[in-house]
Write a protein that holds these residues in place. Structure first.
Motif, short mmCIF file in Angstrom:
data_model
loop_
_atom_site.label_atom_id
_atom_site.label_comp_id
_atom_site.label_asym_id
_atom_site.label_seq_id
_atom_site.Cartn_x
_atom_site.Cartn_y
_atom_site.Cartn_z
N VAL A 170 -3.15 7.03 -44.92
CA VAL A 170 -2.34 7.10 -43.69
C VAL A 170 -2.52 5.84 -42.86
CG1 VAL A 170 -1.97 8.36 -41.54
CG2 VAL A 170 -2.37 9.61 -43.67
N HIS A 171 -3.74 5.36 -42.72
CA HIS A 171 -4.02 4.15 -41.93
C HIS A 171 -3.27 2.95 -42.49
CE1 HIS A 171 -6.18 0.85 -40.05
NE2 HIS A 171 -6.62 0.45 -41.23
N LEU A 172 -3.41 2.71 -43.78
CA LEU A 172 -2.78 1.55 -44.39
C LEU A 172 -1.28 1.78 -44.61
CD1 LEU A 172 -5.66 0.87 -46.91
CD2 LEU A 172 -5.08 -0.57 -44.95
N GLY A 173 -0.92 3.00 -44.99
CA GLY A 173 0.48 3.30 -45.23
C GLY A 173 1.34 3.16 -44.00
N SER A 174 0.81 3.52 -42.85
CA SER A 174 1.60 3.40 -41.62
C SER A 174 1.87 1.94 -41.27
CB SER A 174 0.90 4.09 -40.45
OG SER A 174 -0.36 3.51 -40.19
N ARG A 175 0.95 1.06 -41.62
CA ARG A 175 1.19 -0.38 -41.36
C ARG A 175 2.20 -0.95 -42.34
NH1 ARG A 175 -2.71 2.47 -38.88
NH2 ARG A 175 -3.15 1.48 -36.88
N ALA A 176 2.28 -0.37 -43.54
CA ALA A 176 3.31 -0.78 -44.49
C ALA A 176 4.68 -0.34 -44.00
CB ALA A 176 3.02 -0.19 -45.87
N VAL A 177 4.77 0.91 -43.54
CA VAL A 177 6.02 1.40 -42.96
C VAL A 177 6.39 0.56 -41.74
CG1 VAL A 177 7.05 3.37 -41.74
CG2 VAL A 177 5.71 3.75 -43.81
N VAL A 236 -0.31 -15.19 -39.86
CA VAL A 236 -1.02 -14.71 -38.68
C VAL A 236 -1.65 -13.36 -39.01
CG1 VAL A 236 -0.83 -14.00 -36.28
CG2 VAL A 236 0.51 -15.94 -37.11
N PHE A 237 -2.96 -13.28 -38.85
CA PHE A 237 -3.71 -12.07 -39.17
C PHE A 237 -4.01 -11.32 -37.87
CE2 PHE A 237 -4.09 -14.68 -42.76
CZ PHE A 237 -4.75 -14.05 -43.82
N LEU A 238 -3.55 -10.08 -37.80
CA LEU A 238 -3.79 -9.26 -36.62
C LEU A 238 -4.66 -8.07 -36.99
CD1 LEU A 238 -0.63 -10.41 -36.35
CD2 LEU A 238 -0.80 -9.19 -34.20
N ALA A 239 -5.59 -7.72 -36.11
CA ALA A 239 -6.47 -6.59 -36.35
C ALA A 239 -6.32 -5.56 -35.23
CB ALA A 239 -7.92 -7.07 -36.47
N ARG A 240 -6.95 -5.82 -34.09
CA ARG A 240 -6.93 -4.82 -33.01
C ARG A 240 -5.50 -4.46 -32.58
NH1 ARG A 240 -11.51 -7.86 -32.20
NH2 ARG A 240 -13.43 -6.71 -31.74
N GLU A 241 -4.60 -5.44 -32.59
CA GLU A 241 -3.23 -5.12 -32.17
C GLU A 241 -2.58 -4.14 -33.15
OE1 GLU A 241 -0.15 -4.92 -29.61
OE2 GLU A 241 -2.13 -5.83 -29.30
N PHE A 242 -2.96 -4.22 -34.42
CA PHE A 242 -2.43 -3.26 -35.39
C PHE A 242 -3.07 -1.89 -35.23
CE2 PHE A 242 -0.25 -6.36 -38.28
CZ PHE A 242 0.92 -5.62 -38.43
N LEU A 243 -4.28 -1.84 -34.67
CA LEU A 243 -4.86 -0.54 -34.35
C LEU A 243 -4.10 0.11 -33.20
CD1 LEU A 243 -8.71 -1.20 -34.59
CD2 LEU A 243 -7.19 -0.22 -36.31
N ARG A 244 -3.68 -0.72 -32.26
CA ARG A 244 -2.91 -0.19 -31.13
C ARG A 244 -1.48 0.15 -31.52
NH1 ARG A 244 -6.42 -4.01 -28.28
NH2 ARG A 244 -5.14 -5.76 -28.98
N SER A 252 -5.00 -7.67 -40.89
CA SER A 252 -6.32 -8.21 -41.20
C SER A 252 -7.25 -7.10 -41.70
CB SER A 252 -6.91 -8.84 -39.92
OG SER A 252 -7.94 -9.74 -40.22
N PRO A 253 -8.19 -7.42 -42.57
CA PRO A 253 -9.11 -6.39 -43.04
C PRO A 253 -9.91 -5.79 -41.88
CG PRO A 253 -9.31 -8.39 -44.35
CD PRO A 253 -8.48 -8.73 -43.16
N MET A 254 -9.87 -4.47 -41.77
CA MET A 254 -10.56 -3.79 -40.68
C MET A 254 -11.37 -2.62 -41.24
SD MET A 254 -7.66 -3.69 -37.70
CE MET A 254 -6.27 -3.34 -38.80
N CYS A 255 -12.70 -2.72 -41.15
CA CYS A 255 -13.55 -1.66 -41.66
C CYS A 255 -13.25 -0.35 -40.94
CB CYS A 255 -15.02 -2.02 -41.47
SG CYS A 255 -15.57 -3.39 -42.52
N GLN A 256 -13.10 0.72 -41.70
CA GLN A 256 -12.84 2.04 -41.15
C GLN A 256 -14.07 2.95 -41.20
OE1 GLN A 256 -9.46 2.91 -39.82
NE2 GLN A 256 -9.89 0.70 -39.78
N TYR A 257 -15.06 2.58 -41.99
CA TYR A 257 -16.30 3.37 -42.09
C TYR A 257 -15.97 4.85 -42.27
CZ TYR A 257 -17.94 -1.01 -40.02
OH TYR A 257 -18.18 -2.34 -39.76
N SER A 258 -15.08 5.13 -43.21
CA SER A 258 -14.58 6.49 -43.37
C SER A 258 -14.62 6.95 -44.82
CB SER A 258 -13.14 6.57 -42.84
OG SER A 258 -13.09 6.27 -41.46
#
Length: 354
Positions: free
Chosen positions: A40-47, A319-327, A22-28
């Motif tokens: 790195v943030h998005l690439g790791s979820r692709a891997v 199914v869109f996941l946000a916080r679980e993908f941060l974990r 799910s789209p998650m603002c990184q404010y970065s």
């Protein structure tokens, strides 16, 4: 076979599974540019095996940012770094998508870890815009009610952003019309008190979202999917309802939208929302059943079995996941093991598969 890992074909695009980052603002970001953090943030979820990654709410204009640190796509110079990230995601089997956004009256704020309050003039605040001159919170500056020229600029900004998204290589665009941001604030009667063609009736209040959608479709390839994220309920008396969402979904489906991403809330500060596991799945299920359009379920979905059951029971199509993908960036790999699905691991990680 696990239904969660069953491929989904949308137009010319095949998603290897139904799991969406799910789209998650990184404010970065600085001046809207993507950087190594985003790679790195998005690439790791692709891997990690996600079927679709939707890049965070990306400002279609500088004034449309939530904070000065938001990702942006309002100028061509933003494209190369986004293209680099897209290339990496595709190389690892993930469909790259992006959420196009305008924060409306909720723009010009500090990042959450800086307190999240509205910026002061001394801190670089900029004027915010809305359907009506109503602040989100009484302690915040009053936004400027958009005139016709301002509305046309918003439409043009979304259209230009879609052109840049295509140039960067994205295969899915999601229009952000949720969480109290500009497009949501137009269709909700709680924030829209206009008396012109963009206010009053249901048809008038959804007009801007439909015009933005049409403008995006003028430049977005017909064989690529188009999503819209909505807040399916304001959770407040007199506000937008789930029934309104069904009506809107029917209109959007007739306009060629492929999937409704069903979130909720965000338009008024004191809404009573019963947050809990899967608390928003009901909206995806209702919109899917009554409007006949594909839906995405989002909100406190944290386990493989919860995600599997949503798809298996026909409550949503993705199914869109946000916080679980941060974990856990590798949630899909773990979910496949739990659900007995056979999936392809990155060759660099296969020694750990068993």
């Amino acid at each position: 076979m696990s239904t969660l890992f069953r491929p989904l074909q949308l137009k010319s695009i095949e998603f290897r599974n139904r799991i969406v980052v799910s789209p998650m603002c990184q404010y970065s970001s600085k001046d809207g540019f993507a950087n190594d953090w985003h790679l790195v943030h998005l690439g790791s979820r692709a891997v990690g095996g996600a079927g679709l990654i939707l890049v965070e709410a990306t400002g279609v204009s500088p004034e449309g940012r939530i904070t000065p640190h938001d990702l942006g796509i309002w100028k061509d110079e933003h494209i190369p770094e986004l293209r680099r990230i897209v290339s990496f995601m595709e190389a690892h089997g993930t469909v790259p998508g992006i959420q196009l956004a305008h924060a409306g009256r909720k723009a010009s704020h500090h990042a959450p870890w800086e307190g999240g309050k509205a910026l002061s003039d001394q801190e670089g605040a900029w004027p915010t815009v809305a359907p009506s001159a109503l602040a989100f919170h009484e302690a915040e500056p009053t936004p400027v009610a958009l005139d016709q020229e301002g509305i046309q600029k918003v439409i043009s900004d979304f259209k230009a952003a879609a052109v840049r998204a295509l140039s960067a290589g994205f295969k899915v665009v999601e229009i952000h019309a949720a969480h109290g941001y500009l497009l949501h604030s137009f269709y909700s009667p709680l924030s829209n008190q206009r008396q012109d063609a963009y206010g009053g009736s249901f048809d008038n209040r959804i007009r801007l979202l439909l015009e933005v959608t049409a403008a995006v479709q003028e430049v977005w390839p017909q064989n690529y999917p188009l999503f819209v994220r909505i807040s399916a309920s304001d959770w407040t008396e007199g506000g937008w309802t789930a029934e309104d969402s069904v009506s809107l979904a029917k209109v959007l489906m007739g306009k060629g939208v492929d999937l409704i991403d069903c979130s909720s809330g965000g338009n008024v500060p004191r809404a009573k929302i019963p947050v809990g596991p899967g608390y928003q799945v009901q909206f995806a299920q209702k919109v899917k059943a009554e409007a006949g359009i594909l839906t995405g379920a989002v909100g406190m979905i944290t386990t493989p079995q919860e995600a599997e059951d949503i798809i298996a029971n026909g409550q949503a199509d993705m199914v869109f996941l946000a916080r679980e993908f941060l974990r856990d960036p590798y949630f899909p790999l773990r979910a496949a093991k739990k659900l007995g699905a056979e999936i392809e691991w990155p060759v660099q990680y296969q020694r750990a598969q068993d």
